[in-house]
Design an enzyme around this catalytic site. Structure first.
Site, PDB file in Angstrom:
ATOM      1  N   LYS A 109       1.499   5.759  -0.819  1.00  0.00           N
ATOM      2  CA  LYS A 109       0.843   5.158  -1.987  1.00  0.00           C
ATOM      3  C   LYS A 109       1.210   5.871  -3.284  1.00  0.00           C
ATOM      4  CE  LYS A 109      -2.756   2.762   0.468  1.00  0.00           C
ATOM      5  NZ  LYS A 109      -2.439   3.079   1.882  1.00  0.00           N
TER       6      LYS A 109
HETATM    7  C1  PLP Z   1      -2.148   2.122   2.893  1.00  0.00           C
HETATM    8  C2  PLP Z   1      -1.461   2.616   4.124  1.00  0.00           C
HETATM    9  C3  PLP Z   1      -0.853   1.734   5.040  1.00  0.00           C
HETATM   10  C4  PLP Z   1      -0.917   0.221   4.890  1.00  0.00           C
HETATM   11  O1  PLP Z   1      -0.130  -0.273   3.812  1.00  0.00           O
HETATM   12  P1  PLP Z   1      -0.372  -1.751   3.243  1.00  0.00           P
HETATM   13  O2  PLP Z   1       0.461  -1.849   2.010  1.00  0.00           O
HETATM   14  O3  PLP Z   1      -1.854  -1.820   2.946  1.00  0.00           O
HETATM   15  O4  PLP Z   1       0.035  -2.717   4.304  1.00  0.00           O
HETATM   16  C5  PLP Z   1      -0.180   2.272   6.135  1.00  0.00           C
HETATM   17  N1  PLP Z   1      -0.141   3.604   6.343  1.00  0.00           N
HETATM   18  C6  PLP Z   1      -0.722   4.492   5.491  1.00  0.00           C
HETATM   19  C7  PLP Z   1      -0.652   5.947   5.799  1.00  0.00           C
HETATM   20  C8  PLP Z   1      -1.389   4.038   4.344  1.00  0.00           C
HETATM   21  O5  PLP Z   1      -1.965   4.920   3.514  1.00  0.00           O
END
Ligand code: PLP
Length: 458
Positions: A109
């Site tokens: 993120k």
């Molecule tokens: C947010 C997240 C996901 C999922 O990603 P999306 O874009 O919501 O599909 C997967 N793994 C981790 C570690 C995350 O923080």
């Protein structure tokens, strides 16, 4: 480039307005009017850095920020990453692992939220504006959002988390940030309580307007845009020119994998996009049956994927139903009222790239163990879901699996899988014993709104 809503009731708006709007004002999601093709430029992109690719991709979608400013924004956003390549691919014997965890909070993120934080700051400076960000988190999003905006003028950030229900490490990653524009709220209740308070507060348009509330969740178009970059960059690291490769994506809210769909739509030679879920398999069921139906949330060792409604799914659905906003309005209303919607076969036949399957806790743990003992590579539990599903599908094309978090964020799962306490990272070690600041509150919305009103910029 102008932005329109999947529900068709927003006049086309510019990039900066789309960033500030977040969710479309008609309840839909904002998308660009078109996906420019870069197929004939890809050969020239082969040796570009992450930052150079980011600049090229962003320029196609952003025409209201001067190019020098955009370059500065890109360079600033990715200077906080610890690896020279920003998002390197580790080449293992059977597949590549695209490491997206070299940013400040060790989860993918950061790639989007470092950029979004700088964008907010830039736009607010230009417009002489102020923003109060409100978010709810079960773990990763909150700390990445806080790291994206900490210390910035004209922005305060309020992040609610369920008290005692995130991992202690995840809570520490948020509450140890002491900058004065950061407000952590530990809510006595569940993540759903936090999210409910957030949704209700955004729906209160008087309150939202009075305090200039802004959102950082993955419905923001800038987050998706930032994530398209690493598909191009990973391709350059593993593929022969023109070769079709596949990506496996551990999925929750469908943001990360939707960015892959955009890269493919822009001409990147992608064979399959593998949508990997844990036991919360609403999306896997959809791609295999055409039925999008809510289930109960299961709590797993890959908590960022414990989701039963994928907030970005509507963006993909719009393209699947041939860009028909009336159809989207009907489908989303039906889903809201009954928890179920069936997409006709003629539309499902438009899907030529998504494959999907679910993994499970035992298989995830076994995958972590196997990769540790056979390849000396430690997978975090989310990445292990992607690797397990990719292996089960046995594709002919090369596969790159997106690694969404550093294993040290999930030490219990690693200990469980390998029997050893292996998962460490200096960033997290440094947090132990750190000073923290956090406001405790009940799950009464009035109490939380009063706290916001007291501390908001206005
Ligand atoms: C947010 C997240 C996901 C999922 O990603 P999306 O874009 O919501 O599909 C997967 N793994 C981790 C570690 C995350 O923080």
């Amino acid at each position: 480039m102008k932005y329109i809503s999947t529900r068709g009731q927003v006049e086309p708006i510019s990039f900066k307005d789309a960033v500030m709007m977040g969710m479309a004002s008609d309840g839909g999601l904002l998308i660009p009017e078109s996906f420019p093709s870069v197929a004939d430029q890809l050969e020239d992109w082969k040796n570009l850095s992450f930052q150079e690719i980011a600049y090229k991709v962003f320029s196609l979608y952003i025409d209201d920020i001067p190019s020098n400013d955009l370059k500065t924004l890109v360079d600033k956003s990715y200077s906080s990453f610890e690896h020279d390549l920003v998002t390197p691919v580790a080449k293992l014997s059977k597949l590549g692992i695209l490491e997206l965890f070299h940013g400040p909070t060790l989860a993918f993120k950061d790639v989007a939220l470092q950029f979004l934080g700088n964008l907010f700051e830039y736009i607010l400076n230009e417009r002489n504006g102020q923003l109060n960000i409100l978010g709810a988190t079960s773990g990763d999003t909150g700390s990445a959002a806080i790291q994206g905006v900490k210390g910035k003028d004209n922005i305060n950030i309020f992040i609610m988390h369920p008290d005692g229900k995130t991992s202690p490490l995840q809570a520490l990653q948020m509450t140890s940030v002491l900058e004065k524009n950061v407000f952590n709220i530990a809510v006595e209740g569940s993540f759903d309580d936090c999210q409910g308070i957030m949704k209700e507060t955004f729906a209160d348009l008087d309150f939202k307007g009075k305090y200039n509330l802004g959102a950082v969740n993955s419905v923001n178009w800038a987050r998706i845009l930032a994530q398209t970059v690493y598909y191009f960059h990973a391709y350059n690291q593993v593929a022969e020119q023109g070769e079709k490769i596949s990506f496996s994506v551990p999925t929750g809210n469908f943001g990360d994998i939707f960015a892959g769909y955009i890269a493919k739509s822009m001409g990147l030679p992608i064979d399959k996009l593998i949508l990997a879920t844990n036991e919360n398999d609403i999306l896997a069921r959809f791609f295999n049956s055409g039925v999008y139906e809510r289930g109960n949330v299961n709590f797993t060792i890959s908590p960022a994927m414990d989701i039963q409604i994928a907030s970005n799914f509507e963006r993909f659905l719009y393209f699947l139903v041939e860009k028909n906003p009336a159809k989207i309005r009907e489908a989303m209303e039906q889903f809201k009222s009954t928890g179920k919607v069936i997409i006709e076969d003629k539309f499902m036949a438009n899907n030529d790239c998504f494959l999907s399957a679910a993994s499970g806790t035992e298989r995830t743990l076994a995958t972590i163990k196997k990769y540790w003992s056979e390849e000396n590579y430690l997978l975090d539990p989310h990445t292990a879901v992607g690797v397990d599903v990719a292996e089960s599908l046995k594709l002919d094309s090369k596969v790159v699996c997106l690694s969404t978090a550093h294993p040290a964020k999930f030490p219990d799962a690693i200990q469980n899988a390998t029997g050893e306490d292996l998962a460490k990272h200096p960033t997290l070690e440094a947090l132990k014993g750190a000073e923290t600041r956090c406001h405790k509150a009940s799950s009464d919305i009035n109490e939380i709104q009063a706290y916001l009103a007291d501390n908001a910029l206005s």
